[in-house]
Design an enzyme around this catalytic site. Structure first.
Site, short mmCIF file in Angstrom:
data_model
loop_
_atom_site.label_atom_id
_atom_site.label_comp_id
_atom_site.label_asym_id
_atom_site.label_seq_id
_atom_site.Cartn_x
_atom_site.Cartn_y
_atom_site.Cartn_z
N ASN A 1 -68.05 -27.20 92.86
CA ASN A 1 -68.89 -27.56 94.00
C ASN A 1 -70.00 -28.50 93.54
OD1 ASN A 1 -69.89 -25.24 92.69
ND2 ASN A 1 -71.00 -24.52 94.50
N GLU B 1 -62.95 -26.71 96.07
CA GLU B 1 -61.58 -27.02 96.49
C GLU B 1 -61.47 -28.49 96.89
OE1 GLU B 1 -63.54 -24.59 97.43
OE2 GLU B 1 -62.46 -22.81 98.08
N1 THU Z 1 -68.25 -23.00 98.02
C1 THU Z 1 -67.17 -23.55 97.41
O1 THU Z 1 -67.29 -24.47 96.59
N2 THU Z 1 -65.95 -23.06 97.72
C2 THU Z 1 -65.73 -21.97 98.50
O2 THU Z 1 -64.59 -21.55 98.64
C3 THU Z 1 -66.84 -21.33 99.19
C4 THU Z 1 -68.18 -21.95 99.01
C5 THU Z 1 -69.59 -23.51 97.66
C6 THU Z 1 -70.31 -24.30 98.68
C7 THU Z 1 -71.75 -24.16 98.20
O3 THU Z 1 -72.00 -25.11 97.19
C8 THU Z 1 -71.78 -22.78 97.56
O4 THU Z 1 -70.43 -22.43 97.34
C9 THU Z 1 -72.45 -21.72 98.41
O5 THU Z 1 -71.92 -21.70 99.68
#
Ligand code: THU
Length: 136
Positions: free
Chosen positions: A46, A59
């Site tokens: 992320n 993802e």
């Molecule tokens: N996030 C992801 O990268 N993938 C997921 O499946 C759920 C949430 C991230 C988005 C944000 O940077 C952090 O997790 C908190 O929501």
């Protein structure tokens, strides 16, 4: 390749990507790894932003890596968060996965210690909206 080796490779790729997460706002680092039709693994993390809605999920990063490399079919996915709550793909990422993965594609949910749950894209997003039969 044995299924356990396959999972181990996905697990390690997601963990390595997660180590590079940019998550100073949520403090919640996520890694994701997708295996493509060719067998190659693409991973992502992320990437948050000071303008909060502009951040993107692990993802999304992994899918972007795969498509940028010229591939369009996902055969397996692993998502790794941390803590007790399972880090399942958000709604937007379920739709992004559905663009490139069949309903029976396995989705593995992990923490940095272990794989915690197995599901499928259909399990996460039944009756997904798609337009392409077989993207290429
Ligand atoms: N996030 C992801 O990268 N993938 C997921 O499946 C759920 C949430 C991230 C988005 C944000 O940077 C952090 O997790 C908190 O929501």
């Amino acid at each position: 390749m044995a299924d356990t080796d396959d999972l181990q490779e996905l697990f390690e790729a997601a963990r390595a990507a997660r180590d590079n997460a940019h998550a100073p706002y949520s403090g919640f680092a996520v890694g994701a790894a997708v295996r493509s039709e060719s067998g190659t693994i693409y991973a992502g993390c992320n990437v948050e932003n000071a303008s909060y809605p502009e951040g993107w999920c692990a993802e999304t990063s992994a899918i972007a890596q795969m498509v940028s490399a010229g591939e369009k079919r996902i055969t397996a996915v692993l998502v790794m968060g941390a803590g007790e709550r399972l880090c399942t793909p958000c709604g937007g990422c379920r739709q992004r996965l559905a663009e490139f993965a069949a309903p029976d594609t396995p989705i593995h949910i992990a923490s940095p210690e272990r794989i915690r749950q197995h599901t499928t894209l259909r399990g996460l997003l039944p009756r997904a909206f798609t337009l392409l039969e077989d993207p290429s």
